[in-house]
Design a protein around this motif. Sequence first.
Motif, PDB file in Angstrom:
ATOM      1  N   PRO A 189       0.801  -1.229   0.000  1.00  0.00           N
ATOM      2  CA  PRO A 189       0.000   0.000   0.000  1.00  0.00           C
ATOM      3  C   PRO A 189       0.830   1.275   0.000  1.00  0.00           C
ATOM      4  O   PRO A 189       0.270   2.368  -0.128  1.00  0.00           O
ATOM      5  CB  PRO A 189      -0.806  -0.119   1.309  1.00  0.00           C
ATOM      6  CG  PRO A 189      -0.755  -1.556   1.689  1.00  0.00           C
ATOM      7  CD  PRO A 189       0.572  -2.038   1.215  1.00  0.00           C
ATOM      8  N   THR A 206       1.651   2.936  -5.560  1.00  0.00           N
ATOM      9  CA  THR A 206       0.827   2.218  -4.599  1.00  0.00           C
ATOM     10  C   THR A 206       0.184   0.996  -5.253  1.00  0.00           C
ATOM     11  O   THR A 206      -0.305   1.067  -6.374  1.00  0.00           O
ATOM     12  CB  THR A 206      -0.266   3.146  -4.033  1.00  0.00           C
ATOM     13  OG1 THR A 206       0.357   4.275  -3.418  1.00  0.00           O
ATOM     14  CG2 THR A 206      -1.128   2.424  -3.020  1.00  0.00           C
ATOM     15  N   THR A 208      -2.680  -1.731  -4.440  1.00  0.00           N
ATOM     16  CA  THR A 208      -3.757  -2.079  -3.511  1.00  0.00           C
ATOM     17  C   THR A 208      -4.643  -3.216  -4.001  1.00  0.00           C
ATOM     18  O   THR A 208      -5.542  -3.637  -3.280  1.00  0.00           O
ATOM     19  CB  THR A 208      -4.635  -0.845  -3.243  1.00  0.00           C
ATOM     20  OG1 THR A 208      -5.117  -0.333  -4.497  1.00  0.00           O
ATOM     21  CG2 THR A 208      -3.837   0.243  -2.532  1.00  0.00           C
TER      22      THR A 208
END
Length: 595
Positions: A189, A206, A208
Amino acid sequence: MANEQAPRVQRLDATLANQIAAGEVVERPASILKELLENSLDAGATRITIHLEGGGMDLLSVEDDGVGILAEDLPLALERHATSKVATWEDLQAIQTMGFRGEALPAIASVSRLELLSRARSQNQAARLQVTGGMAAALEPAARAPGTTVRVADLFFNVPARRKFLRSPAAELSRNQKVLRQIALANFPVAFQLIQNGRSLVQFPTATDAESRAARVAAIMGEGFLANALYIEQEDQGLSLSGWLGLPTYNRARGDEQYFYVNGRPVRDPVVSHALRAAYNDVLFQDRHPLYALYLELPPGRVDVNVHPAKAEVRFRDSREIHDFLFHTLRRVIAEQGGAQPRVTVPLQPFSQGPTATKSPAYVPTQRSLNAAVQESAGAYWEHLVAPVMTSVPPHDVPAAPAQELAPNYPLGQAVGQIHARFILAQNSEGMILIDQHAAHERILYEKMKNRSQQNEKQVFIIPEYVHVTAAQMTRFGKRQADLQAAGLEISVAGPGTLAIHAAPKAIAAATYGQIVADILAEEPAWAEGDGDAVLADMACRAAIKTNHRLNLEEMNSLLRQLEATPRFGQCNHGRPTVVHFSLADLDRLFLRGR
């Protein structure tokens, strides 16, 4: 002597105590980067930017958007054993943060010029504290968005003996990149960026979801790994194991692409290492290493991370339980996915036709695709390794002699068979000869490449041979590109994580060069810079026919005839014998004949 006064016990100066502690936690810029990244992660950062100058020796800065530090706590943060992460014995027994000792910042500040700039989310203004060799200046107001910046300049300026042990800026940069890859692989993350001398070198956005996490793994370990890996999720009695497990057919000569995490912490542990090696035991050659990125989660109370100052080691409360869980889980997964099939050691990816090969969006192979991968791997083995090798050992116009017929005209005689697909058994007029097929072919290829490279004879590929490499392999390529070119390999960077081979020595078939280059870059070069012959020797070793490769009599005799015409054929490039001769007298003595 009897009147000598005993030395008095005294309290160490705080700066000296921190410098002693620095010897344990501050070995080089990479160890500082590890400590600062862990602090940022503990602060809940979602974006971390690293600035380096001189490989981190001149400047190493880490900026994050975490919770920050209260202005009044900045001086305390630079005192030994001051931390916000543990407060009681119970906290120490169930550590859930990356850091907890409260030693890193004061130790770093004692051997550098450190600046600590931070703004807590609850405050309207940031504060700056500067420390030179452990001596702090006055706290002053500053401007910054919420978060923390730690700047470490002139590392070891006051301990010059320690600075002499550092390597070149390029070498220290490589170590910093390795630390970043290790941290980024466990913190999906969080976005990371590495800037060296004002130039962005690494950027991990990032991640996710499954697709973006797989993309980060591919960026760190190579797309070839994702195409030859299983994504696993297993749970049992409070233990959880997840991550990417490389197929046995995709392996390396060195275990430098093995990542194992315990509760998000990268660790080295003999229990874990033994369990993983044992899981691959029946499906992997002993001198090859699997690739994996695995994550073990367990209750904090079942593992002790307070073992080593660098926090790279752990101690499990029940080592046998952990070992058995890892071993049985991984062994079952490998067996179910065809890991017990005949051992094929050639990866698929280096032999793809280019960087446009398609994969599933999340790079998570299905059962059907895995079975196909194993079958395709076996096909790639025969198509790209065995056939080209035999092309490099062309059939010789020598008829296969009956086993009982002697061959007095050839020094190495005539082949009569193969032993364990490893040694060639031959006979001549004087007795019996054993030939190590790999060592013999290695010497033949080396001499051919050495002679032809001197004559500038190359094979130019109309369609380049593409090789997908990891970030570490790309770094090694940058350092040794001139050596590879001197050995006849013309290679260029075709894109992120991809190399293109345009030309190579003629002695080795074109289709094998992808694997050769991948293996060479998988480890630190064993040759000195500028040693072209050593590069050729390395290439010859990797291209030579291997153990467990079966030859027919025609192929064996062809190899013997070429070996006879090769200079220094009695030894391979590493000094091992290629040929052992047993005279008839030796054989008679073995069987007590004539007594």
